[in-house]
Design an enzyme around this catalytic site. Structure first.
Site, PDB file in Angstrom:
ATOM      1  N   HIS A 135     -16.804 110.942  -8.254  1.00  0.00           N
ATOM      2  CA  HIS A 135     -16.131 111.080  -9.375  1.00  0.00           C
ATOM      3  C   HIS A 135     -14.750 111.481  -9.293  1.00  0.00           C
ATOM      4  O   HIS A 135     -13.936 111.549 -10.291  1.00  0.00           O
ATOM      5  CB  HIS A 135     -16.532 111.933 -10.608  1.00  0.00           C
ATOM      6  CG  HIS A 135     -18.204 111.168 -10.824  1.00  0.00           C
ATOM      7  ND1 HIS A 135     -18.088 109.872 -11.143  1.00  0.00           N
ATOM      8  CD2 HIS A 135     -19.336 111.628 -10.982  1.00  0.00           C
ATOM      9  CE1 HIS A 135     -19.280 109.409 -11.745  1.00  0.00           C
ATOM     10  NE2 HIS A 135     -20.390 110.422 -11.408  1.00  0.00           N
ATOM     11  N   ASP A 148     -25.225 105.545  -6.296  1.00  0.00           N
ATOM     12  CA  ASP A 148     -25.363 106.328  -7.416  1.00  0.00           C
ATOM     13  C   ASP A 148     -25.379 105.783  -8.597  1.00  0.00           C
ATOM     14  O   ASP A 148     -24.670 104.691  -9.069  1.00  0.00           O
ATOM     15  CB  ASP A 148     -24.157 107.336  -7.510  1.00  0.00           C
ATOM     16  CG  ASP A 148     -24.389 108.694  -8.361  1.00  0.00           C
ATOM     17  OD1 ASP A 148     -24.732 109.703  -7.622  1.00  0.00           O
ATOM     18  OD2 ASP A 148     -24.174 108.423  -9.449  1.00  0.00           O
ATOM     19  N   HIS A 182     -24.046 106.576 -11.499  1.00  0.00           N
ATOM     20  CA  HIS A 182     -22.972 106.594 -12.206  1.00  0.00           C
ATOM     21  C   HIS A 182     -21.735 105.986 -11.421  1.00  0.00           C
ATOM     22  O   HIS A 182     -21.629 105.988 -10.276  1.00  0.00           O
ATOM     23  CB  HIS A 182     -22.385 108.137 -12.544  1.00  0.00           C
ATOM     24  CG  HIS A 182     -23.722 108.937 -13.045  1.00  0.00           C
ATOM     25  ND1 HIS A 182     -24.570 109.923 -12.528  1.00  0.00           N
ATOM     26  CD2 HIS A 182     -24.120 108.793 -14.500  1.00  0.00           C
ATOM     27  CE1 HIS A 182     -25.520 110.220 -13.403  1.00  0.00           C
ATOM     28  NE2 HIS A 182     -25.339 109.648 -14.498  1.00  0.00           N
ATOM     29  N   ASP A 207     -30.036 109.191  -8.328  1.00  0.00           N
ATOM     30  CA  ASP A 207     -30.259 109.436 -10.038  1.00  0.00           C
ATOM     31  C   ASP A 207     -30.265 108.008 -10.646  1.00  0.00           C
ATOM     32  O   ASP A 207     -30.622 108.049 -11.772  1.00  0.00           O
ATOM     33  CB  ASP A 207     -28.897 109.983 -10.509  1.00  0.00           C
ATOM     34  CG  ASP A 207     -27.419 109.608 -10.163  1.00  0.00           C
ATOM     35  OD1 ASP A 207     -27.591 108.446  -9.194  1.00  0.00           O
ATOM     36  OD2 ASP A 207     -26.486 110.383 -10.251  1.00  0.00           O
TER      37      ASP A 207
END
Length: 387
Positions: free
Chosen positions: A161, A198, A200, A286
């Protein structure tokens, strides 16, 4: 041990894989990264008990328990385990501007602080983040040189990120991008694929390579999760990078078969068409069904199957050059089993840590009708991506 039958020590490698060497890059100090007393916007004190991890879902236990499980089963002993030097200032500066690095170091030396979106760090945070990036650099370097067949970097804090001048989502340095830039600077790789599974969106990696055609970024993520304003299917890159960014925003509730369909329908064809020198996976866990920060339904078997597919693809396309770099995953109980399944598959190991939740999680997979809808949505996105 309550259930010794859960550990099945079988012949070490897949047939034909006796010469494979999988590296595992880790360092105890990465588990010591901390955010201080930080529980989102909740004050600490009074009736609010301080939390051991400072209130952040990103804490060391998921990673430590994963590594410990590998030691208990014997998988750890099958790997070429290494640490690495922290990333140098020169390596960091290929991605991050001097102003950002200077302020990060200043705050770190002064006792810690926060530079951006909910990414606090304690004293020494700069050095620990540089070490996390260093593990990724060393893993990519060793595989690119042929010293290892493939590798896994247990990097913490994570990185996907992080923008060049702004951290967010628990990420302080862009680990994967820093490793790619180091390899390219040494002439070890020219064309690289970053596959981010991931849950996200990998907005930081996307932003760094959005204008470039030498790195293909692919992100499989839950639609409308973090960050809520990035990760659209229509975001394909800009200028020279047009067409070299692929986002697959998947519906909440996507499970085992949807993820494998995404791999087969979108990811693998895109990688084969790009023909990279190396594949790097931003490997978060996740998307697992029990993760507190997402609403997907992947299991440990899902991560094992995705790893098998990407390893087979790397064997065909890149002469096996594949590196996985750890990102998210926030279930202390389940990340270890997802990680063990992934790394055992990467290494071609027959050591199995049987998933204690497999039967219950299988029963919670999407219904046939919903699963058909999920797969059709992936087909529709693949068509829009011309895949």
């Amino acid at each position: 041990m309550d259930n010794p039958a859960a550990l099945r020590h079988l012949p070490r490698k897949d047939e034909g894989d006796t010469t494979m060497t999988t590296g595992f890059f880790w360092d105890e100090r990465c588990f010591w990264h901390a955010g201080g007393n930080y529980a989102f916007t909740m004050p600490i004190g009074g009736l609010v008990q301080p939390l051991a991890a400072g209130g952040l879902p990103e804490n060391p236990e998921t990673k430590r328990r994963m590594k410990n499980l590998m030691e208990v089963t014997g998988l750890f002993d099958e790997l070429d385990t290494r640490s690495a030097a922290p990333a140098s200032r020169e390596a960091l500066a290929r991605v991050h501007p001097a102003s950002y690095l200077d302020e990060f170091k200043r705050l770190s030396d002064a006792g810690g602080g926060e530079l951006g979106h909910a990414v606090p760090f304690a004293r020494g945070g700069y050095e620990l983040a540089a070490l996390s990036a260093g593990l990724a650099i060393a893993a990519v370097d060793a595989v690119a040189r042929g010293d290892l067949d493939n590798a896994y970097a247990l990097s913490r804090p994570p990185g996907h990120h992080c923008l060049p001048d702004l951290p967010n989502g628990f990420c302080l340095l862009a680990n994967v991008a820093i490793a790619i830039e180091a390899a390219q600077a040494k002439g070890l790789a020219k064309r690289v694929v970053v596959l981010d599974w991931d849950v996200h969106h990998g907005n930081g990696t996307e932003a760094i390579y959005y204008d470039r055609d030498d790195v293909l970024t692919i992100s499989l993520h839950q639609e409308g999760n973090y960050p809520i304003d990035t990760g659209a299917l229509a975001d394909r890159g800009r200028g020279a990078g047009e067409g070299y960014n692929i986002n697959l925003p998947m519906h909440a509730g996507s499970g085992h078969t949807a993820y494998l369909h995404a791999m087969d329908r979108v990811v693998i064809p895109a990688i084969e068409a790009f023909a990279p020198d190396m594949i790097i996976v931003a490997c978060g866990y996740d998307a697992a069904i029990v993760d507190p920060l997402a609403r997907m339904q992947a299991t440990a078997a899902t991560f094992a199957e995705m790893t098998k597919r990407i390893r087979d693809t790397a064997d065909r396309v890149t002469d096996g050059k594949l590196v996985l770099v750890h990102e998210g995953g926030y279930s202390e109980a389940y990340v270890p089993f997802c990680g063990h399944a992934t790394i055992a598959t990467l290494a071609g190991s027959k050591i199995d840590a049987a998933d204690p939740m497999a039967r219950a999680l299988h029963a919670r997979q999407p219904s046939p009708a919903f699963d058909a809808f999920l797969r059709q949505s992936i087909d529709d996105m693949a068509q829009q991506l011309d895949l």
